[in-house]
Scaffold this active site. Structure first.
Site, PDB file in Angstrom:
ATOM      1  N   SER A 234      36.876  48.903  29.075  1.00  0.00           N
ATOM      2  CA  SER A 234      37.508  47.597  28.968  1.00  0.00           C
ATOM      3  C   SER A 234      37.539  46.900  30.328  1.00  0.00           C
ATOM      4  O   SER A 234      36.490  46.694  30.913  1.00  0.00           O
ATOM      5  CB  SER A 234      38.899  47.765  28.351  1.00  0.00           C
ATOM      6  OG  SER A 234      39.288  46.560  27.770  1.00  0.00           O
ATOM      7  N   HIS A 362      39.698  49.913  19.872  1.00  0.00           N
ATOM      8  CA  HIS A 362      39.417  49.711  21.290  1.00  0.00           C
ATOM      9  C   HIS A 362      39.931  50.917  22.087  1.00  0.00           C
ATOM     10  O   HIS A 362      41.137  51.072  22.262  1.00  0.00           O
ATOM     11  CB  HIS A 362      40.175  48.433  21.690  1.00  0.00           C
ATOM     12  CG  HIS A 362      39.993  48.008  23.100  1.00  0.00           C
ATOM     13  ND1 HIS A 362      38.818  47.490  23.579  1.00  0.00           N
ATOM     14  CD2 HIS A 362      40.863  47.997  24.149  1.00  0.00           C
ATOM     15  CE1 HIS A 362      38.961  47.165  24.852  1.00  0.00           C
ATOM     16  NE2 HIS A 362      40.195  47.467  25.227  1.00  0.00           N
TER      17      HIS A 362
HETATM   18  C1  GTR Z   1      42.508  42.669  26.963  1.00  0.00           C
HETATM   19  C2  GTR Z   1      41.575  41.727  27.663  1.00  0.00           C
HETATM   20  C3  GTR Z   1      40.198  42.311  27.595  1.00  0.00           C
HETATM   21  C4  GTR Z   1      40.156  43.775  27.998  1.00  0.00           C
HETATM   22  C5  GTR Z   1      41.393  44.549  27.560  1.00  0.00           C
HETATM   23  C6  GTR Z   1      41.611  45.901  28.266  1.00  0.00           C
HETATM   24  O1  GTR Z   1      43.762  42.181  26.770  1.00  0.00           O
HETATM   25  O2  GTR Z   1      41.634  40.485  27.038  1.00  0.00           O
HETATM   26  O3  GTR Z   1      39.309  41.543  28.363  1.00  0.00           O
HETATM   27  O4  GTR Z   1      39.965  43.902  29.336  1.00  0.00           O
HETATM   28  O5  GTR Z   1      42.553  43.833  27.739  1.00  0.00           O
HETATM   29  O6  GTR Z   1      41.343  46.047  29.453  1.00  0.00           O
HETATM   30  O7  GTR Z   1      42.080  46.817  27.577  1.00  0.00           O
END
Ligand code: GTR
Length: 382
Positions: A234, A362
């Site tokens: 991420s 995620h």
């Molecule tokens: C989210 C962000 C993403 C990603 C994520 C993370 O809120 O919008 O770009 O980086 O966090 O790092 O888990």
């Protein structure tokens, strides 16, 4: 009472999550507007790139565009660097590995920053071993040196048993992930960056730190520093891509669920946008990048060109099916549009450009790691 506190906490959490996801974010493939990507095979002076030599001649200028417009400058000078091995335990993981805990301290302008490295090296190899280095953006317990906590985010035993060393540092050592305090780290060494419109910010600082860890790995005789994969998830995956683009000593990169301003195309209006990311995380990218809020088409680059900057080195990119915010399709397309540069190096196979869209949420999981290891095995003949 307990129930009330929990409910309030959940509500607050939902509000925060919601705040990061603007109501106008698009998750409908049918509503993706037509867009034109900058041609990866054109120089910054708009001439055609026909060969590996043409590409390499133009590569510094292309990298510069990413520095000036997106990630900020990458300072390369510092006064000194010191490596201290605080602890070495040859009987870690029931004797399968040696644990080294190293402090990498970097000095500049009468200031210093300390990066804490956790490193496990397999004991059963007579030669220097290739390594995986994680830029850890989650809790420090994920990279527990005592191994009391074993996290799928950094499955150290899996990596060790595959014959690789496994390393990690935490992003907060380099730049706290907070818009008020991000400057309390690497940026103390480079205060002039804070004044510059193309100055380094948190993601740049994390990538810079990965390079300083590489400076240490190059001195460790147990490590084959020519075969180090930089891994991130991420926001950490945005940093791992930027680290590998900047620092060609990284032999491979894994960018997990990195999404917007990571491996996903910015021009595709699907999931997170440049404006959304700059609004929620103003401390991640340069001041200049804010000019592209709602103006992605004006960017001189798109993220397929960042992937191309890694050529001919292998790269593994991932998504997960429930993480539309990170635009899995836009990520696969970025990889596809980077491929012409790999072709300049005669590379047409999928042993260099790895991709999967894992079923689920995620996250960074042992499934993701086993695929990074598979790609490393193919390339490092391990
Ligand atoms: C989210 C962000 C993403 C990603 C994520 C993370 O809120 O919008 O770009 O980086 O966090 O790092 O888990």
């Amino acid at each position: 009472m307990k129930g009330f506190v929990l409910l309030t906490a959940m509500l607050l959490f939902m509000i925060v999550v919601h705040a990061q996801r603007p109501a106008d974010a698009n998750f409908d493939e049918a509503k993706v507007k037509p867009y034109v990507l900058p041609d990866v095979l054109r120089t910054t002076k708009h001439t055609k790139i026909r060969s590996k030599a043409d590409w390499e001649n133009n590569r510094p200028q292309m990298l510069r565009l990413f520095e000036d417009h997106i990630y900020g400058q990458m300072p390369r000078q510092f006064d000194d660097i010191k490596f201290s091995v605080l602890k070495e335990d040859k009987s870690a993981m029931q004797g399968r590995a040696t644990l080294k805990q190293v402090v990498v301290e970097v000095f500049n302008h009468q200031q210093s920053v300390k990066l804490n490295l956790v490193l496990f090296i397999p004991n059963n190899s007579k030669q220097a071993v290739p390594a995986f280095l994680l830029i850890n953006n989650r809790g420090k317990e994920n990279t527990d040196p005592t191994r009391k906590v074993k996290s799928g985010f950094w499955p150290a035993e899996l990596v060790i048993d595959s014959g690789y060393a496994v390393a990690a540092f935490h992003v907060s050592d380099a730049a706290p992930d907070n818009q008020e305090t991000f400057m309390n780290g690497v940026l103390r060494l480079y205060p002039e960056q804070l004044e510059a419109a193309n100055g380094m910010r948190a993601i740049g600082a994390w990538a810079w730190a990965a390079s300083r860890i590489m400076d240490y790995l190059e001195t460790d005789r147990d490590i084959d520093a020519k075969r180090v994969t930089v891994v991130g998830h991420s926001r950490g995956g945005k940093a791992s891509l930027w680290a590998a683009a900047q620092d060609q000593r990284f032999a491979m990169c894994a960018s997990n669920c990195s999404g917007n301003t990571g491996a996903a195309l910015s021009r595709r209006n699907f999931g997170e946008s440049v404006k959304a990311i700059n609004t929620s995380f103003p401390h991640w990218f340069s001041t200049n990048y804010k000019k592209y809020n709602d103006r992605e088409a004006e960017l001189p680059v798109d993220q397929h060109m960042l992937i191309a900057l890694l050529a001919p080195r292998p790269i593994y990119v991932t998504n997960s099916t429930e993480d539309l915010w990170a635009d899995p399709t836009g990520t696969l397309l970025a990889l596809k549009h980077a491929a012409p540069v790999y072709e300049l190096y005669g590379i047409k196979d999928d042993a260099h450009l790895g991709y999967h869209n894992r079923k689920g949420i995620h996250d960074l999981t042992p499934y993701d790691w086993s695929n990074f290891i598979r790609l490393a095995n193919l390339n490092f003949k391990h």
